[in-house]
Write a protein that holds these residues in place. Structure first.
Motif, PDB file in Angstrom:
ATOM      1  N   GLU A  56       0.773  -1.218  -0.118  1.00  0.00           N
ATOM      2  CA  GLU A  56      -0.125   0.090  -0.070  1.00  0.00           C
ATOM      3  C   GLU A  56       0.983   1.491  -0.150  1.00  0.00           C
ATOM      4  O   GLU A  56       0.622   2.217  -0.766  1.00  0.00           O
ATOM      5  N   TYR A  69      -2.118   7.622   2.248  1.00  0.00           N
ATOM      6  CA  TYR A  69      -2.868   6.621   1.687  1.00  0.00           C
ATOM      7  C   TYR A  69      -4.017   6.471   2.589  1.00  0.00           C
ATOM      8  O   TYR A  69      -4.240   6.421   4.014  1.00  0.00           O
ATOM      9  N   LYS A  71      -8.601   4.485   2.567  1.00  0.00           N
ATOM     10  CA  LYS A  71      -9.261   3.594   1.862  1.00  0.00           C
ATOM     11  C   LYS A  71     -10.626   3.397   2.609  1.00  0.00           C
ATOM     12  O   LYS A  71     -10.640   3.518   3.340  1.00  0.00           O
ATOM     13  N   ASN A  73     -14.005   0.809   2.432  1.00  0.00           N
ATOM     14  CA  ASN A  73     -14.668  -0.309   1.534  1.00  0.00           C
ATOM     15  C   ASN A  73     -15.935  -0.860   2.374  1.00  0.00           C
ATOM     16  O   ASN A  73     -15.996  -0.652   3.694  1.00  0.00           O
ATOM     17  N   THR A  96     -15.559   0.237  -3.204  1.00  0.00           N
ATOM     18  CA  THR A  96     -14.155   0.503  -2.720  1.00  0.00           C
ATOM     19  C   THR A  96     -13.490   1.761  -3.210  1.00  0.00           C
ATOM     20  O   THR A  96     -13.668   2.108  -4.473  1.00  0.00           O
ATOM     21  N   ASP A  98     -10.021   3.979  -2.804  1.00  0.00           N
ATOM     22  CA  ASP A  98      -8.722   4.434  -2.374  1.00  0.00           C
ATOM     23  C   ASP A  98      -7.937   5.332  -3.436  1.00  0.00           C
ATOM     24  O   ASP A  98      -8.107   5.402  -4.528  1.00  0.00           O
TER      25      ASP A  98
END
Length: 355
Positions: A56, A69, A71, A73, A96, A98
């Motif tokens: 990642e 980063y 994300k 989901n 999702t 990201d």
């Protein structure tokens, strides 16, 4: 859980700080997970900030070094049975979002009819991928028949003792040399059972029924061992587990062409393959993703990576197909970009003489 046990909900929070490669200060990372169940329905949602895995972090650095980063989901699943448990139905929706793959909604529906000897199934899925200027929709459907054979079971009559020995293989020759150290307090995973080595790097797994077992890969403090299958067919089995140091290498491709002179071509970013060699021996093959990026986790050492020209789109070429690099323990090495050029149109000049 509710009083009637029909509802259940779980909320989990995971917070901390991590030291990323090439970063001087520790950075915040966190996860919040929510799960709710009601009869045949399951709802799950997770939000993450900060990289929990090296992959990642590596991909987010290639995308935008200044953005942390993140994300999200979310998914909901439904499962049920009908016709006296003969028909199984499972379906779900997922979303999702990201930094790496963008917004990706998906859905699936699977049907399975169970008979005594045969199973009939129909599986379908819909996937939408959207990142930057790239959009892609994939719909798949498959149907088939499976034959229910007698399941293989572990023999409970014959049992074995497994003696395993783990050591730090600093020169990567898979042999315990006199100047190398044993790996004490290292976790070894056999199937779903974890063992911690003693001060001499040893474990003992007693009274193991004959059968096939998996030595599952585990990375701890930059050291790992390879996955392997263990076929237990003798009363005593001794295995050596060499631990190797690993690092990360990442890279990407880029198209360079003149719109006016370039011939027609498909500027495809994904599916470009590259071969990784060590001492002229092929170690692995990696492929680019939809962003033209690739990543590989390798033991420390010197390597050569070569772009496979046969995987390039028609009418394109790469002038520099090979490059050499070194992998260092716990470090991310970014390769120079592979520049893909496009063939140009051929023009025929005609000189006209005017009298």
């Amino acid at each position: 859980m509710s009083v009637n046990k029909k509802h259940s909900a779980i909320l989990a929070l995971d917070l901390g700080f991590a030291q990323y490669p090439n970063e001087e200060d520790q950075e915040f990372q966190g996860k919040i997970n929510f799960n709710y169940n009601y009869r045949r329905i399951n709802f799950t949602s997770q939000y993450q900030i900060g990289s929990y895995y090296l992959s990642e972090y590596a991909f987010s650095q290639l995308t935008d070094k200044n953005e942390k980063y993140k994300k999200l989901n979310t998914s909901v699943y439904y499962s049920s049975n009908a016709f006296k448990e003969k028909l199984g139905i499972t379906s779900g929706l997922s979303y999702t979002d990201d930094n790496i793959y963008g917004k990706s909604p998906s859905a699936f529906c699977n049907l399975k009819w169970h008979a005594r000897v045969y199973d009939f199934f129909v599986n379908s899925s819909l996937y939408n991928y959207s990142s930057a200027n790239v959009r892609n929709n994939i719909f798949t459907i498959e149907a088939g028949v499976t034959l229910n054979l007698q399941k293989a079971t572990l023999s409970t009559k014959k049992k074995s003792d497994i003696y395993a020995f783990a050591f730090y293989d600093k020169n990567n020759n898979n042999i315990f040399d006199t100047d190398e150290e044993t790996a004490s307090n290292y976790l070894i995973n056999i199937n779903n059972i974890a063992f911690k080595t003693d001060p001499e790097g040893k474990i003992l797994y007693k009274n193991v029924p004959f059968g096939k077992y998996r030595l599952k890969q585990s990375i701890q403090e930059g050291w790992y061992y390879d996955d392997q299958m263990l076929d237990i067919s003798q009363y005593k089995l001794e295995i050596a587990i060499p631990l190797h140091q690993n690092g990360t290498v990442a890279g990407h491709i880029n198209y360079e062409f003149d719109h006016k002179t370039a011939v027609d071509f498909n500027p495809r970013a994904n599916g470009i393959t590259l071969n990784v060699f060590r001492d002229d021996i092929l170690i692995e093959t990696v492929s680019t993703d939809d962003n033209g990026e690739f990543i590989s986790f390798l033991p420390i050492g010197n390597y050569t990576i070569s772009l496979n020209a046969n995987s390039l789109p028609q009418n394109t070429y790469c002038e520099t197909e090979r490059t050499h690099f070194s992998v260092k323990a716990g470090e991310l090495h970014t390769l120079p970009e592979f520049v893909i050029k496009v063939k140009e149109k051929k023009y025929i000049r005609r000189n006209l003489e005017i009298k």
